[in-house]
Enzyme design. Structure first.
Site, PDB file in Angstrom:
ATOM      1  N   TYR A  33      52.992  37.837  24.311  1.00 45.57           N
ATOM      2  CA  TYR A  33      53.336  37.405  22.960  1.00 45.57           C
ATOM      3  C   TYR A  33      54.466  38.244  22.384  1.00 45.57           C
ATOM      4  O   TYR A  33      54.805  39.307  22.928  1.00 45.57           O
ATOM      5  CB  TYR A  33      52.105  37.460  22.038  1.00 45.57           C
ATOM      6  CG  TYR A  33      51.726  38.852  21.587  1.00 45.57           C
ATOM      7  CD1 TYR A  33      51.053  39.724  22.429  1.00 45.57           C
ATOM      8  CD2 TYR A  33      52.058  39.308  20.308  1.00 45.57           C
ATOM      9  CE1 TYR A  33      50.718  41.005  22.025  1.00 45.57           C
ATOM     10  CE2 TYR A  33      51.721  40.592  19.888  1.00 45.57           C
ATOM     11  CZ  TYR A  33      51.051  41.427  20.758  1.00 45.57           C
ATOM     12  OH  TYR A  33      50.729  42.694  20.352  1.00 45.57           O
ATOM     13  N   ARG A  52      62.490  41.319  25.637  1.00 47.16           N
ATOM     14  CA  ARG A  52      61.171  41.811  26.046  1.00 47.16           C
ATOM     15  C   ARG A  52      60.262  40.650  26.479  1.00 47.16           C
ATOM     16  O   ARG A  52      59.484  40.764  27.421  1.00 47.16           O
ATOM     17  CB  ARG A  52      60.520  42.608  24.922  1.00 47.16           C
ATOM     18  CG  ARG A  52      59.220  43.273  25.376  1.00 47.16           C
ATOM     19  CD  ARG A  52      58.655  44.192  24.331  1.00 47.16           C
ATOM     20  NE  ARG A  52      58.416  43.486  23.082  1.00 47.16           N
ATOM     21  CZ  ARG A  52      58.140  44.096  21.920  1.00 47.16           C
ATOM     22  NH1 ARG A  52      58.083  45.407  21.863  1.00 47.16           N
ATOM     23  NH2 ARG A  52      57.938  43.387  20.831  1.00 47.16           N
ATOM     24  N   ARG A 100      38.011  27.954  35.624  1.00 49.64           N
ATOM     25  CA  ARG A 100      37.998  29.413  35.685  1.00 49.64           C
ATOM     26  C   ARG A 100      37.905  29.938  37.113  1.00 49.64           C
ATOM     27  O   ARG A 100      36.990  29.621  37.851  1.00 49.64           O
ATOM     28  CB  ARG A 100      36.820  29.973  34.881  1.00 49.64           C
ATOM     29  CG  ARG A 100      36.800  31.501  34.852  1.00 49.64           C
ATOM     30  CD  ARG A 100      35.640  32.030  34.038  1.00 49.64           C
ATOM     31  NE  ARG A 100      35.692  33.472  33.889  1.00 49.64           N
ATOM     32  CZ  ARG A 100      35.107  34.333  34.735  1.00 49.64           C
ATOM     33  NH1 ARG A 100      34.448  33.894  35.787  1.00 49.64           N
ATOM     34  NH2 ARG A 100      35.214  35.627  34.536  1.00 49.64           N
ATOM     35  N   LYS A 147      31.851  43.997  29.154  1.00 52.25           N
ATOM     36  CA  LYS A 147      32.262  42.789  29.896  1.00 52.25           C
ATOM     37  C   LYS A 147      33.204  41.953  29.035  1.00 52.25           C
ATOM     38  O   LYS A 147      32.822  40.907  28.517  1.00 52.25           O
ATOM     39  CB  LYS A 147      31.016  41.998  30.319  1.00 52.25           C
ATOM     40  CG  LYS A 147      31.285  41.008  31.441  1.00 52.25           C
ATOM     41  CD  LYS A 147      29.983  40.563  32.047  1.00 52.25           C
ATOM     42  CE  LYS A 147      30.135  39.401  33.009  1.00 52.25           C
ATOM     43  NZ  LYS A 147      30.981  39.705  34.160  1.00 52.25           N
ATOM     44  N   GLU A 179      35.503  49.382  41.848  1.00 52.67           N
ATOM     45  CA  GLU A 179      34.805  48.106  42.039  1.00 52.67           C
ATOM     46  C   GLU A 179      35.701  47.175  42.838  1.00 52.67           C
ATOM     47  O   GLU A 179      36.848  47.507  43.134  1.00 52.67           O
ATOM     48  CB  GLU A 179      34.609  47.388  40.686  1.00 52.67           C
ATOM     49  CG  GLU A 179      33.850  48.110  39.655  1.00 52.67           C
ATOM     50  CD  GLU A 179      33.696  47.231  38.427  1.00 52.67           C
ATOM     51  OE1 GLU A 179      32.844  46.335  38.469  1.00 52.67           O
ATOM     52  OE2 GLU A 179      34.438  47.444  37.451  1.00 52.67           O
TER      53      GLU A 179
HETATM   54  N1  PDD Z   1      31.959  39.084  37.470  1.00 52.67           N
HETATM   55  N2  PDD Z   1      32.333  44.108  38.162  1.00 52.67           N
HETATM   56  C1  PDD Z   1      33.178  43.252  37.579  1.00 52.67           C
HETATM   57  C2  PDD Z   1      34.535  43.729  37.189  1.00 52.67           C
HETATM   58  C3  PDD Z   1      32.772  41.915  37.334  1.00 52.67           C
HETATM   59  O1  PDD Z   1      33.619  41.060  36.741  1.00 52.67           O
HETATM   60  C4  PDD Z   1      31.469  41.499  37.733  1.00 52.67           C
HETATM   61  C5  PDD Z   1      30.964  40.100  37.489  1.00 52.67           C
HETATM   62  C6  PDD Z   1      30.632  42.450  38.344  1.00 52.67           C
HETATM   63  C7  PDD Z   1      29.205  42.117  38.756  1.00 52.67           C
HETATM   64  O2  PDD Z   1      28.394  42.001  37.630  1.00 52.67           O
HETATM   65  P1  PDD Z   1      27.107  41.011  37.670  1.00 52.67           P
HETATM   66  O3  PDD Z   1      26.312  41.435  38.833  1.00 52.67           O
HETATM   67  O4  PDD Z   1      26.474  41.278  36.363  1.00 52.67           O
HETATM   68  O5  PDD Z   1      27.639  39.601  37.834  1.00 52.67           O
HETATM   69  C8  PDD Z   1      31.084  43.738  38.537  1.00 52.67           C
HETATM   70  C9  PDD Z   1      31.602  37.706  37.269  1.00 52.67           C
HETATM   71  C10 PDD Z   1      30.702  37.173  38.339  1.00 52.67           C
HETATM   72  C11 PDD Z   1      32.879  36.903  37.061  1.00 52.67           C
HETATM   73  O6  PDD Z   1      33.714  37.410  36.325  1.00 52.67           O
HETATM   74  O7  PDD Z   1      33.022  35.790  37.603  1.00 52.67           O
END
Ligand code: PDD
Length: 284
Positions: A33, A52, A100, A147, A179
């Site tokens: 943006y 930019r 998605r 999240k 992760e």
């Molecule tokens: N993703 N780490 C990250 C960065 C995630 O986005 C997820 C889940 C997990 C696993 O968390 P859980 O076991 O609660 O699903 C770990 C979901 C599945 C997604 O974004 O599609």
């Protein structure tokens, strides 16, 4: 007064200006943006904002929705249509909408929105009084335990994996795995110990991770919560990821090198079986 908003080449009353819930700006923060000030009906620092904007689009590989000439005429037209002589023009371009997925299609039509905000930008009374600040830890974005939909980096990382012929990434920070792009990462040592990174703000506190650790302990598996390096993962007997969509997914290669014998190992297989059996029994 109701504003006239620019939406994907059309002029729309603000109440009618709608974007899909599948828009990647909404689902993945996959958007850029700009905000440009207007004084006396003129654009302030316009060249800098456009430069930019192009850098941001290039960095994300989002195609420019309109030419430079059109962009300038849209700025002039939105001022005229909204009788804006002083205020702000907000412009946002997202990668577009599709179902998605962390992986995105290369042919998406960007979503392009512009709207005005009529407000005084000159004569701000705080110019005279000044403002106060507090210091605060830099955290953009270190709070991965929340999240949020701030998923742009994860999505781009997964696209890099695809480019490299892989399915996902192990994200590495300070020499240690945090992760996968959207799942928690785990290894099993040669001695049969399940090793997983302890909970902190470096990673999402996966629900599947927690359940699998419980079930593993109940099944008599030794569990060690500590961070591991990519090198340790490459030399491990097994590696796997956990998430609500993949459950327990074996990782059989890291950076092109096989993990163990390069096939899903018995511990990951067993944990998946136990997980599905146990969670199906308690599903509501
Ligand atoms: N993703 N780490 C990250 C960065 C995630 O986005 C997820 C889940 C997990 C696993 O968390 P859980 O076991 O609660 O699903 C770990 C979901 C599945 C997604 O974004 O599609």
């Amino acid at each position: 007064m109701s504003r006239i908003v620019h939406l994907n080449g059309a002029w729309v009353a603000e109440a009618e200006a709608k974007v899909s819930v599948f828009d990647r700006g909404f689902l993945f923060a996959d958007a850029i943006y700009e905000v440009t000030a207007v004084i006396g009906g003129k654009l302030i620092d316009y060249a800098g904002h456009v430069a930019r904007l192009k850098r941001s689009l290039d960095a994300l590989g989002i195609p420019a929705p309109v030419s430079d000439e059109t962009l300038l005429s849209l700025h002039r037209e939105i001022m005229a249509r909204n009788d804006l002589t002083e205020g702000l023009i907000y412009l946002q371009i997202s990668r577009g909408a599709e179902d998605r997925d962390f992986l995105f299609s290369s042919d998406l039509a960007p979503t392009f929105v512009m709207f005005t905000q009529k407000k005084p930008v000159l004569g701000n009374p705080k110019w005279e009084s000044g403002i106060s600040v507090i210091t605060w830890p830099e955290g953009r974005w270190v709070n991965r335990q929340i999240k949020t939909v701030q998923l742009l980096y994860s999505s781009l990382a997964k696209m890099e994996a695809k480019k490299a012929g892989a399915d996902d990434v192990f994200l590495v920070e300070d020499g240690l795995v945090t992760e996968a792009s959207s799942a928690n990462a785990h290894i099993v040592t040669a001695g049969g110990v399940l090793v997983t990174r302890p909970l902190s703000n470096a990673l999402l506190h996966g629900i599947t991770r927690g359940s699998v650790l419980d079930l593993a302990a109940r099944a008599g598996l030794a569990v060690e919560e500590r961070a591991f390096s990519p090198e340790e993962a490459k030399g491990a007997a097994e590696a796997f990821i956990t998430s609500a969509s993949a459950f327990v997914m074996p990782v059989v290669a890291i950076d092109g090198k096989p993990v163990g014998d390069g096939r899903p190992g018995p511990v990951s297989r067993r944990l998946r079986e136990i997980y599905i059996e146990d969670r199906l029994a308690s599903a509501i």
